[in-house]
Design a protein around this motif. Sequence first.
Motif, PDB file in Angstrom:
ATOM      1  N   MET A   1       0.843  -1.211   0.000  1.00  0.00           N
ATOM      2  CA  MET A   1       0.000   0.000   0.000  1.00  0.00           C
ATOM      3  C   MET A   1       0.875   1.257   0.000  1.00  0.00           C
ATOM      4  O   MET A   1       1.977   1.230   0.516  1.00  0.00           O
ATOM      5  N   PHE A   2       0.385   2.294  -0.542  1.00  0.00           N
ATOM      6  CA  PHE A   2       1.071   3.585  -0.596  1.00  0.00           C
ATOM      7  C   PHE A   2       2.479   3.530  -1.186  1.00  0.00           C
ATOM      8  O   PHE A   2       3.449   3.944  -0.578  1.00  0.00           O
ATOM      9  N   GLY A   3       2.521   2.980  -2.400  1.00  0.00           N
ATOM     10  CA  GLY A   3       3.737   3.121  -3.190  1.00  0.00           C
ATOM     11  C   GLY A   3       4.856   2.167  -2.878  1.00  0.00           C
ATOM     12  O   GLY A   3       5.873   2.188  -3.552  1.00  0.00           O
ATOM     13  N   ARG A   4       4.702   1.322  -1.856  1.00  0.00           N
ATOM     14  CA  ARG A   4       5.795   0.419  -1.495  1.00  0.00           C
ATOM     15  C   ARG A   4       6.134  -0.509  -2.660  1.00  0.00           C
ATOM     16  O   ARG A   4       7.285  -0.722  -3.001  1.00  0.00           O
ATOM     17  N   HIS A  71      -4.642   9.873  -1.300  1.00  0.00           N
ATOM     18  CA  HIS A  71      -4.847   8.857  -2.331  1.00  0.00           C
ATOM     19  C   HIS A  71      -4.451   9.383  -3.698  1.00  0.00           C
ATOM     20  O   HIS A  71      -3.854   8.668  -4.509  1.00  0.00           O
ATOM     21  N   SER A  74      -0.812   9.224  -4.068  1.00  0.00           N
ATOM     22  CA  SER A  74      -0.362   7.847  -4.240  1.00  0.00           C
ATOM     23  C   SER A  74      -0.541   7.374  -5.678  1.00  0.00           C
ATOM     24  O   SER A  74       0.294   6.649  -6.208  1.00  0.00           O
TER      25      SER A  74
ATOM     26  N   GLU B  14      11.422   7.605  -1.570  1.00  0.00           N
ATOM     27  CA  GLU B  14      10.728   6.544  -0.845  1.00  0.00           C
ATOM     28  C   GLU B  14      11.167   6.478   0.617  1.00  0.00           C
ATOM     29  O   GLU B  14      10.503   5.865   1.438  1.00  0.00           O
ATOM     30  N   TRP B  51       7.802  11.324  -0.555  1.00  0.00           N
ATOM     31  CA  TRP B  51       6.944  11.913  -1.592  1.00  0.00           C
ATOM     32  C   TRP B  51       5.580  12.302  -1.058  1.00  0.00           C
ATOM     33  O   TRP B  51       4.983  13.294  -1.469  1.00  0.00           O
TER      34      TRP B  51
END
Lengths: 195, 192
Positions: A1-4, A71, A74, B14, B51
């Motif tokens: 979740m969230f870009g991981r 969101h 993301s 990140e 980000w």
Amino acid sequence: MFGRKGAQLCVELLHTEEDQLSRFNNDLFEQVLNETSEHFEQLEARLTKMHEEGLDAQTTKNADFYGGLTHHTSILRNKRCLLAYIYHRAQTVQRLRWQLGAVLPDDIQSKLSYSEKNYFKQYSDSLGVYMSSIDLDLSVDLSPPKDPYIQVKVLENVGNVYLDDQSTSLLRNSIHLIKRSEAEPLISQVRLLCL
Amino acid sequence: MGSYFDLDDILAEEEPVGVQFRVAAAGVGILDPSAEENQVEVGSKVELPFWLAQELWYSQAVSLKLPNFYNERIRKEVKADPGCVDLRSRCPYFYELGCKLVPLAQDATLGSFLMFSLRGRYRDLLCKSHTAAGTVTPKFLARLTREETRLFEAGAESMKAFRKWRLEGTRLEKAPVLGKKRRPTSDTPENT
């Protein structure tokens, strides 16, 4: 979740050595796409809720707004990761055309996704059309030659080929003095060794 | 800074940064492990990737806390001997992330601290990359950040190219993609 997961894709590219190619990670790619759709649904839910409450999404800054913003960010982030993944692989695919010629070995073919194969073919075709229009093979002599002829040793049986307009049989371990421009693609494919 | 497709830029963003929410945000309870409902409350402290933290900071939803590898203790260590500090284990994108944080953080000394660290480490790095060409020096390399590793490799590469030019090495080479030992093709994806 969230870009991981998107970042994982990029890490994978970064850990692949330059000029090497890993298999297209379809699985992870799909997961990032699904995650993005999920974010989109959540964003829509926030916006609908604000709409129902009669609030203007442009000016109101409540909890729903900040949730939506998260969101939204993301989604943009995932988009960037996915595009970077595709872009860097496309660059590698282009390089392959110059290094290996128009036909790729099977083990490299199997690492490309369907659209990458298409891309390779079309890139190769365009390059071919261009090279025939100017009547010059651009993929030879990538470094300037000092002598038009070079001595090579055959590493892999190639069989009878026409070199310099006469038939030559390139048998394993034999040594030949041949034109550089003709040897170059074969050296690149590890069939000849430059002595 | 880096381009849209720059992998290092993406990964530098990140890195986690600690933030404190100034507002509530609904529907993102997953960000805060201690949240009871699907919502982040005012004042909750969470770690977000840079980000996201940046975007929320711009809309004044959060306040930032500098990651602890920029704190006083590390600064003292760096001041004592820049070359010996293991920056990679702190953050592989020590400089990149730092540069991005400069406009966001209230700390005016951050920029000059970054400059000081790189300057202190650079000469040693360059010297080693020129002399240690060919032999591996893993102990030293393990302390470098991404940026420094790249500098090191560039130094070593240029020494190699210089030697090759002087000895007039071979100029025709096989395609690098075939350079590795060819593995038998199997269906398992390669773990790289």
